[in-house]
Design a protein around this motif. Structure first.
Motif, PDB file in Angstrom:
ATOM      1  N   ASN A  93       0.862  -1.177   0.000  1.00 42.19           N
ATOM      2  CA  ASN A  93       0.000   0.000   0.000  1.00 42.19           C
ATOM      3  C   ASN A  93       0.902   1.232   0.000  1.00 42.19           C
ATOM      4  O   ASN A  93       1.627   1.477   0.955  1.00 42.19           O
ATOM      5  CB  ASN A  93      -0.893   0.000   1.244  1.00 42.19           C
ATOM      6  CG  ASN A  93      -1.881   1.149   1.237  1.00 42.19           C
ATOM      7  OD1 ASN A  93      -1.782   2.057   0.432  1.00 42.19           O
ATOM      8  ND2 ASN A  93      -2.843   1.101   2.130  1.00 42.19           N
ATOM      9  N   ASN A  94       0.905   1.979  -1.096  1.00 48.88           N
ATOM     10  CA  ASN A  94       1.801   3.126  -1.205  1.00 48.88           C
ATOM     11  C   ASN A  94       1.505   4.193  -0.162  1.00 48.88           C
ATOM     12  O   ASN A  94       2.395   4.900   0.282  1.00 48.88           O
ATOM     13  CB  ASN A  94       1.690   3.747  -2.601  1.00 48.88           C
ATOM     14  CG  ASN A  94       2.560   3.016  -3.605  1.00 48.88           C
ATOM     15  OD1 ASN A  94       3.380   2.179  -3.243  1.00 48.88           O
ATOM     16  ND2 ASN A  94       2.386   3.328  -4.869  1.00 48.88           N
ATOM     17  N   ASP A 129       6.629   3.689 -12.494  1.00 49.46           N
ATOM     18  CA  ASP A 129       5.726   3.409 -11.383  1.00 49.46           C
ATOM     19  C   ASP A 129       4.722   4.544 -11.257  1.00 49.46           C
ATOM     20  O   ASP A 129       4.887   5.610 -11.870  1.00 49.46           O
ATOM     21  CB  ASP A 129       6.523   3.253 -10.075  1.00 49.46           C
ATOM     22  CG  ASP A 129       5.729   2.529  -8.990  1.00 49.46           C
ATOM     23  OD1 ASP A 129       4.574   2.132  -9.249  1.00 49.46           O
ATOM     24  OD2 ASP A 129       6.262   2.378  -7.878  1.00 49.46           O
ATOM     25  N   ASN A 130       3.683   4.308 -10.477  1.00 51.68           N
ATOM     26  CA  ASN A 130       2.632   5.286 -10.267  1.00 51.68           C
ATOM     27  C   ASN A 130       2.406   5.437  -8.765  1.00 51.68           C
ATOM     28  O   ASN A 130       2.367   4.435  -8.047  1.00 51.68           O
ATOM     29  CB  ASN A 130       1.348   4.808 -10.960  1.00 51.68           C
ATOM     30  CG  ASN A 130       0.230   5.831 -10.938  1.00 51.68           C
ATOM     31  OD1 ASN A 130      -0.285   6.188  -9.870  1.00 51.68           O
ATOM     32  ND2 ASN A 130      -0.166   6.304 -12.103  1.00 51.68           N
ATOM     33  N   ARG A 142      -0.313   3.216  -7.109  1.00 45.98           N
ATOM     34  CA  ARG A 142      -0.281   1.759  -7.190  1.00 45.98           C
ATOM     35  C   ARG A 142      -0.386   1.147  -5.795  1.00 45.98           C
ATOM     36  O   ARG A 142       0.203   1.639  -4.852  1.00 45.98           O
ATOM     37  CB  ARG A 142       1.013   1.293  -7.855  1.00 45.98           C
ATOM     38  CG  ARG A 142       1.068  -0.205  -8.145  1.00 45.98           C
ATOM     39  CD  ARG A 142       2.318  -0.548  -8.948  1.00 45.98           C
ATOM     40  NE  ARG A 142       3.526  -0.326  -8.160  1.00 45.98           N
ATOM     41  CZ  ARG A 142       4.072  -1.232  -7.350  1.00 45.98           C
ATOM     42  NH1 ARG A 142       3.481  -2.426  -7.198  1.00 45.98           N
ATOM     43  NH2 ARG A 142       5.173  -0.972  -6.692  1.00 45.98           N
ATOM     44  N   GLY A 143      -1.136   0.080  -5.679  1.00 46.28           N
ATOM     45  CA  GLY A 143      -1.381  -0.545  -4.389  1.00 46.28           C
ATOM     46  C   GLY A 143      -2.841  -0.369  -4.004  1.00 46.28           C
ATOM     47  O   GLY A 143      -3.651   0.152  -4.773  1.00 46.28           O
ATOM     48  N   ASN A 150      -6.149   1.193  -2.346  1.00 46.50           N
ATOM     49  CA  ASN A 150      -6.556   2.596  -2.319  1.00 46.50           C
ATOM     50  C   ASN A 150      -7.186   2.984  -0.995  1.00 46.50           C
ATOM     51  O   ASN A 150      -7.941   2.213  -0.400  1.00 46.50           O
ATOM     52  CB  ASN A 150      -7.569   2.858  -3.449  1.00 46.50           C
ATOM     53  CG  ASN A 150      -7.956   4.315  -3.543  1.00 46.50           C
ATOM     54  OD1 ASN A 150      -7.093   5.179  -3.723  1.00 46.50           O
ATOM     55  ND2 ASN A 150      -9.235   4.605  -3.426  1.00 46.50           N
ATOM     56  N   ARG A 178     -10.446   5.107  -6.495  1.00 46.96           N
ATOM     57  CA  ARG A 178      -9.510   4.117  -7.034  1.00 46.96           C
ATOM     58  C   ARG A 178      -8.942   4.572  -8.379  1.00 46.96           C
ATOM     59  O   ARG A 178      -7.753   4.422  -8.668  1.00 46.96           O
ATOM     60  CB  ARG A 178     -10.229   2.769  -7.177  1.00 46.96           C
ATOM     61  CG  ARG A 178      -9.475   1.678  -7.954  1.00 46.96           C
ATOM     62  CD  ARG A 178      -8.341   1.040  -7.173  1.00 46.96           C
ATOM     63  NE  ARG A 178      -7.121   1.832  -7.119  1.00 46.96           N
ATOM     64  CZ  ARG A 178      -5.977   1.407  -6.581  1.00 46.96           C
ATOM     65  NH1 ARG A 178      -5.917   0.212  -6.037  1.00 46.96           N
ATOM     66  NH2 ARG A 178      -4.919   2.171  -6.569  1.00 46.96           N
TER      67      ARG A 178
END
Length: 273
Positions: A3-4, A141-142, A145-146, A148, A155
């Motif tokens: 989870n970012n 990468d974003n 990502r992971g 929400n 999302r």
């Protein structure tokens, strides 16, 4: 699954900062390489080194002071980042956008993002200011990502207009009043830390880039996710055009940004409300 966004860490950072300032910031400002001169104009400053804030990364780049500054610009309560975090420094996307998410919890509603960028558009000259109208990401990468956090945003956030069009037009008009010529264009974000090859420069122009840099894109994505109105301004610090491209250094980029900073400071002070 990673989870970012660590919401608890965001809250702990925000709680720490709240105890160090008096008031609620409404406008966040991210100052890019060599653009820290705006800090001098902030009144009633409260300065917090990043190293003192729980869970905050620490900036390692020349031209970035590494401080969070709260105060007032022409009466508007602002929170300025004197120094940002880059993917190329080794930080993951969560760290790169972490301060923006903390700003949201502090009460920030609008975000001004500045950067130093190479000019891809042949009509741009060194020292120009470009209002960013759109972005192209070349990052692997974003920041979303992971899993929400619905408390922060959806999302799948809409990125069809990543920058506030009304704010762009207001800024363009203010520039005309101040005698500051503003260009418009698309910012293309790359990972760095290497500077672009001639072939890459040609490719980036071909796919629609007007300026290229190593920041901003993740921050814009994160800001849109959490519902901030965003304005982006690039200082064109070198010409990255295949026919005229020459060797340049980060020190030269910082020098041009500092010299163009007066125009940027004058402009930002007029577009806060």
């Amino acid at each position: 699954m990673k989870n970012n966004l660590n919401l608890q860490h965001c809250r702990e950072s925000a709680q720490f900062i709240t105890k160090r300032i008096e008031g609620t910031p409404k406008i966040g400002i991210i100052l890019g390489s060599g653009l820290g001169g705006l800090v001098d104009d902030i009144e009633g400053k409260s300065i917090i080194p990043y190293s003192e804030i729980p869970h905050f990364p620490v900036s390692t780049v020349e031209g970035h002071m590494g401080e969070l500054i709260y105060g007032f610009l022409k009466g508007s309560p602002v929170m300025a980042m004197a120094g940002r975090f880059h993917f190329y420094e080794g930080y993951d996307m969560a760290a790169v956008v972490f301060p923006i998410q903390v700003m949201k919890l502090l009460g920030v509603e609008k975000l001004i993002i500045t950067n130093a960028a190479g000019g891809l558009n042949p009509n741009f000259e060194v020292g120009d200011l470009m209002l960013i109208e759109d972005i192209i990401s070349r990052f692997p990468d974003n920041p979303l990502r992971g899993s929400n956090e619905e408390e922060f945003g959806p999302r799948f956030p809409d990125m069809s207009e990543p920058f506030d069009q009304k704010w762009i037009e207001q800024t363009f008009s203010k520039g005309e009043e101040l005698g500051i010529i503003l260009k418009r264009g698309t910012y293309l974000g790359v990972t760095g830390p290497v500077l672009e090859t001639r072939a890459e420069i040609g490719f980036f122009r071909l796919i629609g880039g007007d300026a290229v840099g190593m920041s901003t894109v993740p921050e814009v994505i994160a800001a849109n996710h959490i519902g901030l109105k965003v304005l982006g301004i690039s200082v064109i610090t070198n010409e990255s055009i295949p026919k005229v491209a020459k060797e340049f250094t980060h020190e030269e980029v910082v020098d041009v940004a500092q010299r163009s900073g007066k125009k940027l400071v004058a402009l930002v002070k007029e577009i806060l409300n």
